[in-house]
Write a protein that holds these residues in place. Sequence first.
Motif, short mmCIF file in Angstrom:
data_model
loop_
_atom_site.label_atom_id
_atom_site.label_comp_id
_atom_site.label_asym_id
_atom_site.label_seq_id
_atom_site.Cartn_x
_atom_site.Cartn_y
_atom_site.Cartn_z
N THR A 31 0.83 -1.20 0.00
CA THR A 31 0.00 0.00 0.00
C THR A 31 0.87 1.25 0.00
OG1 THR A 31 -0.10 -0.04 2.41
CG2 THR A 31 -1.84 -1.21 1.22
N GLY A 32 0.20 2.38 -0.17
CA GLY A 32 0.91 3.65 -0.13
C GLY A 32 1.55 4.01 -1.45
N GLU A 33 2.64 4.75 -1.37
CA GLU A 33 3.32 5.22 -2.56
C GLU A 33 4.81 5.01 -2.40
OE1 GLU A 33 3.78 9.89 -1.68
OE2 GLU A 33 1.72 9.28 -2.14
N PRO A 34 5.63 5.07 -3.44
CA PRO A 34 5.27 5.44 -4.81
C PRO A 34 4.55 4.30 -5.54
CG PRO A 34 7.57 4.86 -4.70
CD PRO A 34 7.08 4.83 -3.29
N VAL A 35 3.89 4.67 -6.63
CA VAL A 35 3.12 3.72 -7.43
C VAL A 35 3.70 3.64 -8.83
CG1 VAL A 35 0.87 3.23 -8.48
CG2 VAL A 35 0.99 4.12 -6.14
N ASP B 274 -3.28 10.02 -12.11
CA ASP B 274 -3.07 9.57 -10.73
C ASP B 274 -1.78 10.20 -10.19
OD1 ASP B 274 -2.42 8.11 -8.38
OD2 ASP B 274 -3.62 6.41 -9.08
N GLU B 275 -1.91 11.06 -9.19
CA GLU B 275 -0.75 11.79 -8.67
C GLU B 275 0.28 10.88 -8.01
OE1 GLU B 275 -2.19 14.82 -6.12
OE2 GLU B 275 -3.11 16.00 -7.73
N ASP B 276 -0.13 9.69 -7.56
CA ASP B 276 0.81 8.79 -6.90
C ASP B 276 1.68 8.02 -7.89
OD1 ASP B 276 -0.14 9.50 -4.40
OD2 ASP B 276 -1.65 7.91 -4.36
N LYS C 220 6.48 11.40 -16.49
CA LYS C 220 6.41 10.04 -15.98
C LYS C 220 6.98 9.09 -17.03
CE LYS C 220 2.27 11.05 -13.22
NZ LYS C 220 0.92 10.62 -12.81
N ARG D 79 4.39 0.08 -5.09
CA ARG D 79 3.06 -0.50 -5.31
C ARG D 79 2.80 -0.57 -6.81
NH1 ARG D 79 -2.61 1.77 -4.69
NH2 ARG D 79 -1.64 3.74 -4.07
N LYS E 231 0.09 -0.90 -9.58
CA LYS E 231 -1.35 -0.65 -9.70
C LYS E 231 -1.77 -0.79 -11.16
CE LYS E 231 -4.87 2.83 -8.52
NZ LYS E 231 -5.08 4.19 -7.93
#
Length: 622
Positions: free
Chosen positions: A322-326, A368-370, A403, A557, A559
């Motif tokens: 869970t969490g970031e970075p993604v 998605d900012e993450d 990105k 993470r 995703k």
Amino acid sequence: MTDIAVTSPSSTSGSTSGGPAFATSDGVTLRRQPMSGAKLFFITVLGVVVGLVAFIFLLFMLFGALGAMAAAGAKTTEPIVLTIDLREGIIDHPTAPTLFGNTPQSAVGIVRSLDRAAEDEQVKGVFIRGESGGLTPATSEELRLALIEFKQSGKFVITHAQGLSSTSVVPFQAISASDEIWMQASTSLATAGLYSQSEFLGGVMEKIGAQPQFIRHGDYKTAVNSYTETGYTDAHRESSLSLTQSLFDSVTANIAEDRDIPLQTLLGVLGTAPHSAEAARDAGMIDELGYLEEVKDYIREKAGDDDTIFKSITKYSPKVITGEPVIAVVGGQGPILPGQSGGGSIFSPAMNMGGETIAAGLDAALDDEDVVAVVFRVSSPGGSPAASDQIMAAAERVQAAGKPVVISMGQYAASGGYYVSAKADHIVALPQTITGSIGVYGGKIAFEDAFAKVGYNLDGIRVGGEYAGAYNIDEPFTEAQRAGYQREMDDIYDEFVGLVADGRDLTRDEVIAIAEGRVWTGEQALANGLVDELGGFDTAVAAAKRLAEIEADADVRLKTFPRAKTQEELFEELFSGTAQAGADFEAISALINSPEARTLIEARARAMRQGQELRADLPTVR
């Protein structure tokens, strides 16, 4: 074995009574007639059946939920051995679940699950059921790499096969890294090499009076040869042999390393196949003889508990972080087509790349900012230029936002599959991925003389420019139509070459030298500058972390975009389509009874692929 086919629908004109007309993607004009009483009755019965199925499905969902709740409250402590059944086949990467089942085994899914299992103390090892003749070289190779990585945790990998009957070396590569390979004593080892076969319809076309009319860029755009030739041309044979030999060399080198057999000794074993189980054991290809029940007892003993649980790897979820970075994971497999990804049903997963679906996934990752980077998994022979361009433009939007986009090539990334990859920040391919095929072909088959032999005729009226009706399946191209079609093919090829030159920092001449519709293995593509690094999905994730300036050993993470639909959402869609069922059945009936469907339907479907200019017809190597 090559590339890209294009056609457009036959032109239609005029109207008659009997309801509104509409056209299918193949240009067959259908006319919707008023529904008869029998059809209305059939649709009513269909609605009742669908309702009954839905009711039963809800019961299963209820019982499944109760079972899941009970299981969640009683976690087992017995040792677990994960099972991989190669007899079921493996797709490239996970798809959304279907209404009546889960997604099938996938190469990427297995890689991610083994990553977690290596750190899970409850998992003691992996048990593989061999073999499958349906594995592609790259899938077999990625599984091998994942098993080698898993074994570094000190856990075992054991395979059992009730015979290794495939003559291909590809299925054996998938299990060659096992600590032990068991085989039933009464069976044999047929592993010998690789075999690739191409179909040629030139003689059939000549016999029936059909006229294949195709335009291509590159001597190696050999899909045209299937319709125009009676056997291999020199260029076709050269490219097929080069590709197959490269794959064979790579696979046999891996097997020799895994089984600790000198390469020349291994080649001698392959050259004298088939072998009895005893002879295969003596040659070092397998380790033990025994029945399935015996090897399972042996595995329980190694795991240290008679109550060891054998658990399918499809039921073992990858590690959740869970969490970031993604790092976003966007995946597409199968032909590239306009619109939404599809090709599946309530029983089977979708297996093509819809331009809108993949572009939406990339845009969602952008928003998605993450998300700090994207791994775009591509396993496709290509298809529609428009859809390919739509996907590439979405990837460029992600890059423009800072990105990085990393391509992970799977089974294939050819023609349109390479088009969507060419401008990425970094391209990772497996050594046995089939890629490249930078080129274009298109055309049609004119059936005028063939139809005449059976007394069938198509007649038409042209109003306006001469190009109207150019894709008519009856008449050959006129000179003006052929010239116009040539310009279209020239434009597509020029754009493709320029895109690759820009994305790979090559000159146009350098691209043309490795283009011409030629397909390459990942290993060859690396030498030609078409990819940056060799490896599988994990290698691509590592590259994405590096480009996003994340430490190599840091957790990230993963995703998936776009979000997969739940089974509940699929259930709702089942009902939403019921009212349309009657019209759909009428359309299907009309299509099946069309003259085209009764006249060389298979050849026509393959040759007349509208909007498929960037699709490679790749060889089946087995």
